[in-house]
Design a protein around this motif. Structure first.
Motif, PDB file in Angstrom:
ATOM      1  N   ALA A   4       0.840  -1.202   0.000  1.00  0.00           N
ATOM      2  CA  ALA A   4       0.000   0.000   0.000  1.00  0.00           C
ATOM      3  C   ALA A   4       0.875   1.251   0.000  1.00  0.00           C
ATOM      4  O   ALA A   4       0.601   2.214  -0.722  1.00  0.00           O
ATOM      5  CB  ALA A   4      -0.929  -0.001   1.212  1.00  0.00           C
ATOM      6  N   ALA A   5       1.914   1.249   0.797  1.00  0.00           N
ATOM      7  CA  ALA A   5       2.830   2.394   0.835  1.00  0.00           C
ATOM      8  C   ALA A   5       3.531   2.547  -0.503  1.00  0.00           C
ATOM      9  O   ALA A   5       3.721   3.667  -0.997  1.00  0.00           O
ATOM     10  CB  ALA A   5       3.849   2.216   1.955  1.00  0.00           C
ATOM     11  N   TYR A   6       3.899   1.420  -1.120  1.00  0.00           N
ATOM     12  CA  TYR A   6       4.577   1.453  -2.414  1.00  0.00           C
ATOM     13  C   TYR A   6       3.661   2.013  -3.502  1.00  0.00           C
ATOM     14  O   TYR A   6       4.078   2.810  -4.333  1.00  0.00           O
ATOM     15  CB  TYR A   6       5.058   0.046  -2.773  1.00  0.00           C
ATOM     16  CG  TYR A   6       5.735  -0.041  -4.117  1.00  0.00           C
ATOM     17  CD1 TYR A   6       7.030   0.435  -4.300  1.00  0.00           C
ATOM     18  CD2 TYR A   6       5.078  -0.586  -5.209  1.00  0.00           C
ATOM     19  CE1 TYR A   6       7.652   0.367  -5.529  1.00  0.00           C
ATOM     20  CE2 TYR A   6       5.690  -0.666  -6.441  1.00  0.00           C
ATOM     21  CZ  TYR A   6       6.976  -0.184  -6.596  1.00  0.00           C
ATOM     22  OH  TYR A   6       7.588  -0.252  -7.812  1.00  0.00           O
ATOM     23  N   ARG A   7       2.382   1.569  -3.472  1.00  0.00           N
ATOM     24  CA  ARG A   7       1.437   2.058  -4.484  1.00  0.00           C
ATOM     25  C   ARG A   7       1.253   3.578  -4.382  1.00  0.00           C
ATOM     26  O   ARG A   7       1.144   4.263  -5.385  1.00  0.00           O
ATOM     27  CB  ARG A   7       0.082   1.359  -4.323  1.00  0.00           C
ATOM     28  CG  ARG A   7       0.014  -0.002  -4.972  1.00  0.00           C
ATOM     29  CD  ARG A   7      -1.424  -0.509  -5.049  1.00  0.00           C
ATOM     30  NE  ARG A   7      -2.012  -0.754  -3.737  1.00  0.00           N
ATOM     31  CZ  ARG A   7      -1.901  -1.890  -3.043  1.00  0.00           C
ATOM     32  NH1 ARG A   7      -1.221  -2.889  -3.562  1.00  0.00           N
ATOM     33  NH2 ARG A   7      -2.460  -2.025  -1.874  1.00  0.00           N
ATOM     34  N   THR A   8       1.220   4.084  -3.174  1.00  0.00           N
ATOM     35  CA  THR A   8       0.981   5.519  -2.978  1.00  0.00           C
ATOM     36  C   THR A   8       2.238   6.357  -3.206  1.00  0.00           C
ATOM     37  O   THR A   8       2.187   7.401  -3.848  1.00  0.00           O
ATOM     38  CB  THR A   8       0.477   5.789  -1.544  1.00  0.00           C
ATOM     39  OG1 THR A   8      -0.636   4.945  -1.300  1.00  0.00           O
ATOM     40  CG2 THR A   8       0.064   7.222  -1.369  1.00  0.00           C
ATOM     41  N   HIS A   9       3.371   5.886  -2.678  1.00  0.00           N
ATOM     42  CA  HIS A   9       4.588   6.705  -2.689  1.00  0.00           C
ATOM     43  C   HIS A   9       5.671   6.205  -3.636  1.00  0.00           C
ATOM     44  O   HIS A   9       6.698   6.865  -3.785  1.00  0.00           O
ATOM     45  CB  HIS A   9       5.169   6.772  -1.270  1.00  0.00           C
ATOM     46  CG  HIS A   9       4.244   7.406  -0.294  1.00  0.00           C
ATOM     47  ND1 HIS A   9       4.088   8.763  -0.197  1.00  0.00           N
ATOM     48  CD2 HIS A   9       3.403   6.857   0.623  1.00  0.00           C
ATOM     49  CE1 HIS A   9       3.204   9.031   0.754  1.00  0.00           C
ATOM     50  NE2 HIS A   9       2.769   7.889   1.254  1.00  0.00           N
ATOM     51  N   GLY A  10       5.484   5.047  -4.240  1.00  0.00           N
ATOM     52  CA  GLY A  10       6.466   4.509  -5.179  1.00  0.00           C
ATOM     53  C   GLY A  10       7.731   4.022  -4.471  1.00  0.00           C
ATOM     54  O   GLY A  10       7.725   3.720  -3.283  1.00  0.00           O
ATOM     55  N   THR A  11       8.814   3.954  -5.230  1.00  0.00           N
ATOM     56  CA  THR A  11      10.070   3.443  -4.665  1.00  0.00           C
ATOM     57  C   THR A  11      10.659   4.382  -3.628  1.00  0.00           C
ATOM     58  O   THR A  11      11.509   3.987  -2.841  1.00  0.00           O
ATOM     59  CB  THR A  11      11.120   3.232  -5.781  1.00  0.00           C
ATOM     60  OG1 THR A  11      11.318   4.461  -6.454  1.00  0.00           O
ATOM     61  CG2 THR A  11      10.687   2.157  -6.742  1.00  0.00           C
ATOM     62  N   ASP A  12      10.186   5.608  -3.621  1.00  0.00           N
ATOM     63  CA  ASP A  12      10.708   6.594  -2.668  1.00  0.00           C
ATOM     64  C   ASP A  12      10.504   6.136  -1.225  1.00  0.00           C
ATOM     65  O   ASP A  12      11.344   6.391  -0.362  1.00  0.00           O
ATOM     66  CB  ASP A  12      10.026   7.945  -2.902  1.00  0.00           C
ATOM     67  CG  ASP A  12      10.773   9.071  -2.228  1.00  0.00           C
ATOM     68  OD1 ASP A  12      12.023   9.062  -2.313  1.00  0.00           O
ATOM     69  OD2 ASP A  12      10.125   9.933  -1.625  1.00  0.00           O
ATOM     70  N   VAL A  13       9.404   5.457  -0.957  1.00  0.00           N
ATOM     71  CA  VAL A  13       9.130   4.995   0.409  1.00  0.00           C
ATOM     72  C   VAL A  13      10.136   3.919   0.833  1.00  0.00           C
ATOM     73  O   VAL A  13      10.448   3.791   2.015  1.00  0.00           O
ATOM     74  CB  VAL A  13       7.676   4.482   0.550  1.00  0.00           C
ATOM     75  CG1 VAL A  13       7.498   3.121  -0.087  1.00  0.00           C
ATOM     76  CG2 VAL A  13       7.280   4.425   2.010  1.00  0.00           C
ATOM     77  N   GLY A  47       3.434   6.745   4.293  1.00  0.00           N
ATOM     78  CA  GLY A  47       4.625   6.091   3.761  1.00  0.00           C
ATOM     79  C   GLY A  47       5.500   5.485   4.841  1.00  0.00           C
ATOM     80  O   GLY A  47       6.662   5.196   4.616  1.00  0.00           O
ATOM     81  N   TYR A  48       4.927   5.289   6.029  1.00  0.00           N
ATOM     82  CA  TYR A  48       5.691   4.705   7.139  1.00  0.00           C
ATOM     83  C   TYR A  48       5.123   3.324   7.402  1.00  0.00           C
ATOM     84  O   TYR A  48       3.926   3.164   7.612  1.00  0.00           O
ATOM     85  CB  TYR A  48       5.575   5.577   8.391  1.00  0.00           C
ATOM     86  CG  TYR A  48       6.479   5.125   9.502  1.00  0.00           C
ATOM     87  CD1 TYR A  48       7.834   5.375   9.443  1.00  0.00           C
ATOM     88  CD2 TYR A  48       5.982   4.420  10.583  1.00  0.00           C
ATOM     89  CE1 TYR A  48       8.678   4.960  10.444  1.00  0.00           C
ATOM     90  CE2 TYR A  48       6.819   3.994  11.589  1.00  0.00           C
ATOM     91  CZ  TYR A  48       8.160   4.267  11.523  1.00  0.00           C
ATOM     92  OH  TYR A  48       8.998   3.835  12.519  1.00  0.00           O
TER      93      TYR A  48
END
Length: 129
Positions: A4-13, A47-48
């Motif tokens: 879920a964090a990856y989908r929202t924030h991409g590789t940046d997370v 993203g945490y």
């Protein structure tokens, strides 16, 4: 949750996780408590992905409010305060000095004993001649 964090924030997370500050904790816990969001929703929004931390922060926020989260310090509490640490260090120094002084005294006594034995053996050798 990571997905879920990856989908929202991409590789940046994954490569640059968010910097956790006191204000960040309060913002995250306030939002999670206000909305009743799941850990996956929190991960997607902020993203945490540290579930244990999020659980702990929400609990502290419920019990102590924002001030409870603002007072969290990073790292582990020291097992010994500075006064005790210095006192223990000084005791060790004194003990090592004492043992050094004792060792010097022992060596001086042994040296004296060997000198006496040497003189006695010389005296006996001269008497035999």
């Amino acid at each position: 949750m990571l997905a879920a964090a990856y989908r929202t924030h991409g590789t940046d997370v994954l490569l640059n996780p968010p910097k956790v500050t006191s204000e960040y904790r309060v913002k995250l816990a306030r939002w999670a408590e206000k909305t009743g969001a799941s850990y996956t929703e929190v991960a997607a929004k902020f993203g945490y992905v540290g579930i244990q931390q999020i659980m702990a922060w929400r609990k502290i926020y419920r019990q102590k409010g924002p001030n409870g989260l603002l007072s969290i310090t990073k790292g582990r509490k020291p097992s010994m305060d500075n006064k005790k640490r210095l006192k223990k260090k000084n005791i060790r120094k004194k003990a090592s000095k004492t043992t050094d002084q004792q060792r010097i005294k022992e060596l001086e006594d042994e040296n004296q004993e060997l000198r006496i034995k040497l003189e006695a053996s010389k005296l006996l050798a001269s008497m035999k001649q």
